[in-house]
Every structure is written in C-alpha cells, then in structure tokens.
Design an enzyme around this catalytic site. Structure first.
Site, PDB file in Angstrom:
ATOM      1  N   LYS A  98       4.090   3.753   0.761  1.00  0.00           N
ATOM      2  CA  LYS A  98       4.322   2.382  -0.100  1.00  0.00           C
ATOM      3  C   LYS A  98       4.323   2.799  -1.307  1.00  0.00           C
ATOM      4  O   LYS A  98       4.802   1.875  -2.189  1.00  0.00           O
ATOM      5  CB  LYS A  98       3.292   1.565   0.378  1.00  0.00           C
TER       6      LYS A  98
HETATM    7  C1  LIG Z   1       2.589  -0.157   5.727  1.00  0.00           C
HETATM    8  C2  LIG Z   1       2.430   0.791   6.724  1.00  0.00           C
HETATM    9  C3  LIG Z   1       3.177   1.007   7.700  1.00  0.00           C
HETATM   10  C4  LIG Z   1       4.205  -0.160   8.273  1.00  0.00           C
HETATM   11  O1  LIG Z   1       5.060  -0.398   7.380  1.00  0.00           O
HETATM   12  P1  LIG Z   1       6.191  -1.706   7.384  1.00  0.00           P
HETATM   13  O2  LIG Z   1       7.225  -1.929   6.449  1.00  0.00           O
HETATM   14  O3  LIG Z   1       5.178  -2.846   7.400  1.00  0.00           O
HETATM   15  O4  LIG Z   1       6.701  -1.865   8.813  1.00  0.00           O
HETATM   16  C5  LIG Z   1       3.250   2.204   8.571  1.00  0.00           C
HETATM   17  N1  LIG Z   1       2.465   2.937   8.483  1.00  0.00           N
HETATM   18  C6  LIG Z   1       1.726   2.923   7.330  1.00  0.00           C
HETATM   19  C7  LIG Z   1       0.717   4.209   7.071  1.00  0.00           C
HETATM   20  C8  LIG Z   1       1.769   2.107   6.261  1.00  0.00           C
HETATM   21  O5  LIG Z   1       0.919   1.867   5.151  1.00  0.00           O
END
Ligand SMILES: *Cc1c(COP(=O)(O)O)cnc(C)c1O
Length: 462
Positions: free
Chosen positions: A112
């Site tokens: 993220k």
């Molecule tokens: C947020 C997240 C996901 C999921 O991603 P999306 O875009 O919500 O599908 C998967 N793995 C980790 C470690 C995350 O932080």
C-alpha cells in the site's frame, strides 16, 4: 482526461478533484472516461526506465496537466525515495516460471506504500497550492492505515481519522499507526469488523450534515489515484520478464479488489497479461463469483491474512462497470439488488467475459502455513501469509507454467510474526526500525461499533 462515476449519474471531474473525491455523489466510484493505450513499440521503449521514470510514463496520461511534469517527477522521486530497496520492487525467481514481486520495501512494509506515499504527497502538493485544509476519513483492515498515515505525516493541511477493527490487526500493524503521535493523526479502534469500519466511513461520506464545513477525503482504495499508482508495477514486472513480446500472468492476494483491478487496467493499457489470479483466504466472496457467478455476502471470519478479511470488495464495482460496457444504469440495478438481497449475479455473457481473464483460488489457514513452510524450505525465502496465498494459488493453477507467473508479495513477513512462528517454528529477527516501533508510546481512541459515537468523537477532535 476526465473521471466519471460507475453509476453514470454524477458530474465528470478533472484529476485534481478526483484526488480528493470519495464516492461520487451518485454512490458510484470514479474511473477515467477513457484509458491511455501503449503500443508494443511504446512498451518496448520503456524497458530501460528506472522505476520512477516508468511511474511517470504510465501515470502522466491520467494526471494530464493537473501537475506540471517537473513537479510530478519530483513527487514520484520523493515517494519512492522513502523505500528501503534500491530496485523499489525487486523480482525473484522461486521455481520454474514462478516469480515473486516484492512490494513490501516501503516505509510500512506493505504494497500500500506504493500508492499512499505518492497520494499523500500529491494531496499535500495540491492543498498547499490552494492553501486548503481537508479531513481524511479512512478504514483499514491493517495495512492501509499505517501507509496512509506515513504518507500524510508531514502535511500541514490534513487532519486524518483512521478506523480499524479493534483486536483484529496485528500488534505491529496497530503500532505502525498508533505510535505516530502527530496531533493531526487520529486512530479509532472500533469494536467491530473491517466491513463495519468501511460502512461507517461510507456513511460519513454520504452524510452532508456531518462536518459540513470540512472537505472530506477518502484514501481507501476507492480513490482512483491509488489504483493508478498500482498499475505501474504490473508494467515493471512485465518489462523485466519480456513484455511486450511475451505474455505474463499475475497472482494477486485479494481483499478489496484494488490491487488486482490495477492489473486489469494494465492489461487494457496494452500490457500482454494472460491471466489474473484472484487469490483469497476463507473470506471467499470473490472466489465464489469467479467460480460460480455467485457474489453473495457472508459474515467475515478472521484468518491469518487479516488484510484480506473482507466480504464486500469495493473496487469490484469498477470491474462490473467495465464488464457491462460502462453502462452506469446496469450498475445501479446490480448494486441496488446487492444492497437489498446481499447477493449479485451477472448475465452469462458477462460472466464468460470475466472468466477470459480472471481465475480464482481460495486458500485456508492450514494451506497458507504449509505454503509458507514449503517455500521457506525450498527457497530460503519466507513469505508473509497474504503473499503465501498468492503463491499457493499461482502454483496450484499453473503447476507446469509455460509462461511467467508473477505473485505479488504484498507484505513483509516481519509484519506477521505470529504466522511465521506457526509456519516455520522460529521467529524471524525484527528489523531495527520495528524494534523501535515496539517500544514507542501509543495513542488511540476505542469506540463502540456505533456510527453516532464515532461521529461525535470526530466532530470533537477535528
Ligand atoms: C490490502 C492488502 C491486500 C488486499 O489488497 P486489495 O487491493 O484490498 O485487494 C493484500 N495483502 C496485503 C498485505 C494487504 O495489505
């Protein structure tokens, strides 16, 4: 480029406004009115670019003249300058044709950061130009919160409120948020699930009487700029593995459908993507959709991969919009029916079209641990539980892959230490910056799972 709502009934917005827009006023999500497309020749020419240069090339058409080139390049350089790995997103070969793209070298150790380091800086850039202040409202299943906070920590124009499900994020995830003591950062632990938190945030955006004198901004993956930043690493991995001359597939640990939707867009922009694998944990609404055209809501169950403990995947609406030839009226009907019945089914032709690109696989906790253990024994690399789900899906669906499959490693194993102990019996050493984190002072507020209580707190704190 203008941005339009997936429900077809909201004014089109320019990029600088989409940056601070939450849901569209008609309840939909913003998407570009058309997509840039790169020819094979143009993609070939990207092969030698650094990550930052590639990021500029891919994102420039979406940003248009909202940010001058020089400034945008600078924002990108600063965003990815905060990463600990000079390759930004290193690619590793695990076994024949099975690659892992490490997306966890940013400041909060999850993918993220790719979007939120940039989004925080783009917001701040825009706000400082206009001398405008905003309130950011967010919900996190664990990783968004810290990444958003880290991206906004230096802003003088932002008040940030982050809701997280009390007791359902790991200690490290919580501390990455709550040890940020800056007065403009407010963490709220809600006695509920992530979906509850997300619903509260949605309700606050839809309520014009709540904070009427403040501009409310979303940093959840419904924010288009986040999707945009995530498109870049699909191209990055593809270019390293022979695109545009060779097709690549991706396996993506999926919750809110933001990350994998960026892959869908990368494909539409010209990257030769063969398949996109939706990898889920026991919270399997998306797996049931791609297996059986059954998008029906069930209760959220906690798992070893908490960032995917989600049953309503907001960005799925964006895919539905594309699959229905961008007909907003159809999306209104579908989403209304989902809201009242908790279930949704698409026409056969639409379902077939989805299946041409998407595959799915569901992985339970035992299989997650087994994959962490096996890959560690085979490669010496420890995957976090989310990435392990992606890798498991990749190797199950493509046991003898004839083309490169890239699993997105979405978080560092250091973030999910309990799972690592369960999987391999040893505790990986804590990196120094995490040791400091575990000793830091925390500040957060606990609230019942009640919208009015939460709103009262925010009104008092803003
Ligand atoms: C947020 C997240 C996901 C999921 O991603 P999306 O875009 O919500 O599908 C998967 N793995 C980790 C470690 C995350 O932080």
């Amino acid at each position: 480029m203008k941005y339009v709502s997936t429900r077809g009934n909201a004014p089109a917005l320019p990029f600088e406004e989409v940056l601070t827009a939450g849901l569209a006023p008609d309840g939909g999500l913003y998407v570009p009115d058309s997509l840039p497309h790169f020819s094979a020749k143009e993609i070939s020419a990207m092969a030698k670019l650094s990550y930052g240069e590639l990021a500029y090339t891919i994102m420039a058409p979406f940003v248009g003249d909202a940010i001058p080139e020089k400034d945008f390049r600078e924002l990108i350089a600063k965003a990815y300058g905060s990463f600990r790995h000079s390759a930004i997103a290193p690619l590793k070969l695990f076994e024949k044709n099975q690659f892992v793209l490490e997306l966890f070298h940013g400041p909060t150790l999850a993918f993220k950061d790719f979007a939120l380091q940039l989004l925080g800086r783009m917001l701040d850039y825009n706000l400082s130009k206009r001398n405008q202040k905003i309130v950011i409202l967010g919900a996190t299943s664990g990783d968004t919160g810290s990444a958003a906070i880290s991206g906004c920590v230096d802003s003088k124009f932002i008040q940030l409120f982050m809701l997280f499900p009390d007791g359902r994020v790991t200690d490290i995830q919580r501390r990455q948020m709550t040890t940020v003591l800056a007065p403009h950062i407010h963490n709220i632990a809600v006695a509920g699930t992530f979906d509850d938190c997300q619903n509260h945030v949605k309700a606050m955006f839809n309520d014009a009487t709540f904070l009427p004198n403040h501009k409310k901004v979303a940093v959840n993956s419904i924010n288009w700029a986040r999707i945009m930043a995530q498109i870049v690493y699909y191209f990055w991995a593809g270019l390293h593995l022979g695109a545009p001359h060779r097709a690549i597939s991706f396996s993506v640990p999926t919750g809110n459908f933001g990350d994998i939707y960026a892959g869908w867009i990368a494909k539409a922009m010209g990257l030769p993507i063969e398949k996109l694998i939706v990898a889920t944990n026991r919270n399997d609404i998306l797996d049931r959709f791609f297996k059986a055209n059954d998008y029906s809501q069930k209760g959220v169950e906690p798992s070893l991969s908490p960032s995917m403990d989600i049953q309503i995947s907001s960005n799925f609406e964006r895919l539905l919009f594309d699959l229905h030839k961008r007909d907003g009226k159809k999306i209104v009907t579908l989403m209304e029916s989902f809201k009242t019945t908790g279930a949704l089914k698409v026409e056969d032709s639409v379902y077939k079209q989805a299946k041409e690109t998407f595959l799915s696989h569901k992985v339970d906790d035992d299989a997650t641990l087994e994959t962490m253990r096996n890959t560690f024994e085979k490669t010496g690399e420890l995957l976090d539980p989310h990435s392990a789900i992606g890798y498991r899906a990749a190797t199950k669906l493509f046991a003898n892959a004839d083309h490169p499959i890239v699993t997105l490693a979405t978080a560092s194993p250091a973030k999910f230490r309990d799972a690592a102990v369960k999987a391999i019996g040893i505790e990986a050493p804590l990196p120094l910056h995490l040791k400091e984190l575990m000793a830091g002072k925390e500040r957060f507020t606990q609230k019942p799972n009640d919208l009015q209580e939460i709103q009262k707190y925010i009104v008092g704190a803003v």
